[in-house]
Design an enzyme around this catalytic site. Structure first.
Site, mmCIF file in Angstrom:
data_model
loop_
_atom_site.group_PDB
_atom_site.id
_atom_site.type_symbol
_atom_site.label_atom_id
_atom_site.label_comp_id
_atom_site.label_asym_id
_atom_site.label_seq_id
_atom_site.Cartn_x
_atom_site.Cartn_y
_atom_site.Cartn_z
ATOM 1 N N ARG A 113 0.822 -1.237 0.000
ATOM 2 C CA ARG A 113 0.000 0.000 0.000
ATOM 3 C C ARG A 113 0.844 1.270 0.000
ATOM 4 N NH1 ARG A 113 -3.420 -2.737 3.867
ATOM 5 N NH2 ARG A 113 -5.010 -3.831 2.689
ATOM 6 N N LYS A 135 2.030 11.963 -10.575
ATOM 7 C CA LYS A 135 1.227 11.107 -11.465
ATOM 8 C C LYS A 135 2.002 9.829 -11.725
ATOM 9 C CE LYS A 135 -1.758 14.154 -14.118
ATOM 10 N NZ LYS A 135 -2.043 14.724 -15.454
ATOM 11 N N GLU A 177 7.869 20.473 -23.465
ATOM 12 C CA GLU A 177 7.032 20.574 -22.254
ATOM 13 C C GLU A 177 7.294 21.899 -21.519
ATOM 14 O OE1 GLU A 177 4.593 18.623 -21.390
ATOM 15 O OE2 GLU A 177 4.970 16.595 -22.117
ATOM 16 N N LYS A 214 5.177 24.499 -12.509
ATOM 17 C CA LYS A 214 4.491 23.256 -12.135
ATOM 18 C C LYS A 214 4.200 23.232 -10.638
ATOM 19 C CE LYS A 214 3.743 18.543 -13.044
ATOM 20 N NZ LYS A 214 3.876 17.424 -13.932
ATOM 21 N N GLU A 224 -5.646 17.117 -10.181
ATOM 22 C CA GLU A 224 -6.204 17.484 -11.484
ATOM 23 C C GLU A 224 -7.732 17.577 -11.488
ATOM 24 O OE1 GLU A 224 -3.998 16.122 -15.009
ATOM 25 O OE2 GLU A 224 -5.966 15.759 -15.887
ATOM 26 N N ARG A 228 -4.896 21.989 -12.817
ATOM 27 C CA ARG A 228 -3.811 21.131 -13.325
ATOM 28 C C ARG A 228 -4.041 20.700 -14.773
ATOM 29 N NH1 ARG A 228 -0.525 16.377 -10.116
ATOM 30 N NH2 ARG A 228 0.786 15.792 -11.878
ATOM 31 N N ASN A 232 -2.115 19.954 -19.679
ATOM 32 C CA ASN A 232 -2.445 19.101 -20.824
ATOM 33 C C ASN A 232 -2.510 19.888 -22.137
ATOM 34 O OD1 ASN A 232 -2.732 16.617 -19.417
ATOM 35 N ND2 ASN A 232 -4.555 17.494 -18.486
ATOM 36 N N HIS A 235 -1.856 18.134 -25.348
ATOM 37 C CA HIS A 235 -1.824 16.695 -25.084
ATOM 38 C C HIS A 235 -3.041 15.931 -25.616
ATOM 39 C CE1 HIS A 235 1.602 17.670 -22.661
ATOM 40 N NE2 HIS A 235 1.775 16.424 -22.284
ATOM 41 N N HIS A 239 -1.559 13.092 -27.605
ATOM 42 C CA HIS A 239 -1.561 11.664 -27.239
ATOM 43 C C HIS A 239 -2.086 10.804 -28.383
ATOM 44 C CE1 HIS A 239 -1.459 12.138 -22.564
ATOM 45 N NE2 HIS A 239 -0.264 11.942 -23.064
ATOM 46 N N HIS A 251 7.171 11.761 -27.434
ATOM 47 C CA HIS A 251 6.041 12.407 -26.759
ATOM 48 C C HIS A 251 6.062 13.933 -26.941
ATOM 49 C CE1 HIS A 251 2.984 13.158 -23.737
ATOM 50 N NE2 HIS A 251 3.816 13.997 -23.140
HETATM 51 N N1 GLY Z 1 2.268 15.966 -17.016
HETATM 52 C C1 GLY Z 1 1.078 16.614 -16.669
HETATM 53 C C2 GLY Z 1 0.818 16.616 -15.208
HETATM 54 O O1 GLY Z 1 1.693 16.308 -14.421
HETATM 55 O O2 GLY Z 1 -0.270 16.926 -14.823
#
Ligand code: GLY
Length: 332
Positions: A113, A135, A177, A214, A224, A228, A232, A235, A239, A251
Site C-alpha cells: 500500500r 502522477k 514541455e 508546475k 487534477e 492542473r 495538458n 496533449h 496523445h 512524446h
Molecule cells: N504531465 C502533466 C501533469 O503532471 O499533470
C-alpha cells in the site's frame, strides 16, 4: 538549491545538485533495501553509481521505450521486491525518463500500500514535467496512462550533468514541455526560450523555471480537478498522434504538434517559430478525423466531447469543451 512542493498532506523537495548520483546517500535515506529501476537507453553507470551509494540495491533494467510501461514490467518490479523481502521501510528509486518514473512510482504506490519512492530523472522531459506532481501510470490494452494513481515522491533529484549523454532530439522533445508551460503560464519564460542563443548553457535555468510553474499548479490542484488540466495543453490531440505514430514520434514532438492545433493564429506564428528553432514538428500529418477514436480515451473526455486547453495569448489560457465534431473539423 531546492524547491519545496507542499499542499495539504504532501511535502517534498526537488533537489538541484550537480554530481548528485555519486552522493545520493547524503541527499536521501539509502540505508535500506532499494530497488533501482532504469532502462536500456540510460547509461548503465548512472544506476550503478546510485546503487554503489545504497546499503542493499537491486537494479532492474527494462528495455527503452514506451512499450515498457506495461503490466508485465509492473509485475516484474513487484515480484523482485517480494522475492527480496522488501518491507514497508524499503524504497524504490527511478533512474531514467518518464517511462521509468511513471512505472516505478506506480509499483511503489501499490507495494504494501505504498513505500518510499524517489525520482532521479535523466531526461529533460522528466526533469521539466513528469517527475513532479505524483502522477504514476502504466499503459494498458494500448491506452496510454489508463491505469495509475496519484502518489507523491519522497524527493526528486535533478542532476543536469546526466543530460550530457542525452541526444539532441530527446533534449528538444523535453523542451516542448517547458515551452508548453511557458505558453500557458509565463510569458517571460516563453520570451527567454524564444530569444535564448545558447539554450544548452541555460538548460538548468529553463528546467528550474518550468518547475516553478508546475509547483504553483500542483500545489493548488494536486489531483487534477481543475487548474492542473492546463498542463495538458497540446496533449489531447498529442496523445492521439503519439498512438497513431507508433513510436516514430517522441512524446514532446507530438505535444508540439498538438499545441499548434489549440491556439490563436497570433500564438501559432510565435509558437511555430520557437518549435522550429528547437527542431520540433509543427504540422500534423494525420487526418484529425482518424484520431478521434483515440481521443475518446482521454481522461477529460465525455460522450459529447473533451475539455481542451486553448491559448489565445502567450502566458494565458482558457479551458474549452470541444465537441467531437468541432475537433474533427480542425485543420491540420
Ligand atoms: N504531465 C502533466 C501533469 O503532471 O499533470
Amino acid at each position: 538549491m531546492k524547491i519545496n512542493i507542499s499542499s495539504r498532506d504532501l511535502s517534498y523537495d526537488i533537489i538541484y545538485e550537480q554530481g548528485a548520483l555519486a552522493k545520493v546517500d547524503k541527499l536521501i535515506d539509502t540505508d535500506r533495501k532499494t530497488l533501482i529501476l532504469t532502462d536500456s537507453g540510460v547509461p548503465a553507470c548512472y544506476a550503478e553509481t546510485v546503487a554503489a551509494h545504497c546499503r542493499e540495491a537491486y537494479i532492474v533494467t527494462i528495455p527503452q521505450g514506451e512499450q515498457s510501461k506495461c503490466i508485465d514490467n509492473y509485475l516484474l518490479i513487484l515480484k523482485k521486491m517480494l522475492s527480496e523481502n522488501f518491507t514497508r521501510k524499503d524504497c524504490v528509486i527511478a533512474v531514467g525518463g518518464g517511462v521509468c518514473g511513471d512505472l516505478a512510482a506506480f509499483a511503489a504506490s501499490c507495494y504494501m500500500r505504498g513505500i518510499a519512492f524517489y525520482n532521479i530523472p535523466t531526461t529533460v522531459l522528466a526533469m521539466v514535467d513528469s517527475s513532479i506532481g505524483g502522477k504514476t501510470a502504466i499503459d494498458f490494452e494500448g491506452v496510454k496512462n489508463v491505469v495509475g494513481s496519484f502518489y507523491q515522491p519522497s524527493a526528486v533529484i535533478i542532476d543536469t550533468d546526466v543530460l550530457k549523454t542525452l541526444d539532441e532530439r530527446q533534449v528538444n522533445a523535453g523542451l516542448a514541455e517547458a515551452i508548453k508551460m511557458a505558453a500557458t503560464s509565463d510569458a517571460e519564460l516563453f520570451e527567454f526560450i524564444e530569444e535564448c542563443k545558447d539554450y544548452k548553457a541555460h538548460l538548468g535555468e529553463i528546467i528550474r523555471r518550468a518547475n516553478e510553474i508546475k509547483k504553483k499548479v500542483v500545489e493548488e490542484d494536486p489531483q487534477e480537478k481543475g487548474l492542473r488540466k492546463v498542463l495538458n495543453f497540446g496533449h489531447t490531440v498529442g496523445h492521439a498522434i503519439e498512438a497513431a505514430a507508433k513510436g516514430e514520434l517522441l512524446h514532446g514532438e507530438c505535444v508540439a504538434i498538438g499545441m499548434m492545433l489549440m491556439c490563436s493564429d497570433e500564438v501559432k506564428e510565435r509558437l511555430g517559430k520557437v518549435l522550429e528553432k528547437y527542431a520540433l514538428p509543427t504540422k500534423c500529418t494525420f487526418d484529425i478525423k482518424d484520431l478521434i477514436s483515440s481521443m475518446k480515451h482521454d481522461k477529460k473526455a465525455s460522450d459529447s466531447g473533451v475539455s481542451c486547453v486553448f491559448v489565445d495569448r502567450i502566458g494565458s489560457f482558457e479551458f474549452r469543451t470541444m465537441s467531437w465534431e468541432e475537433l474533427a473539423s480542425i485543420k491540420a
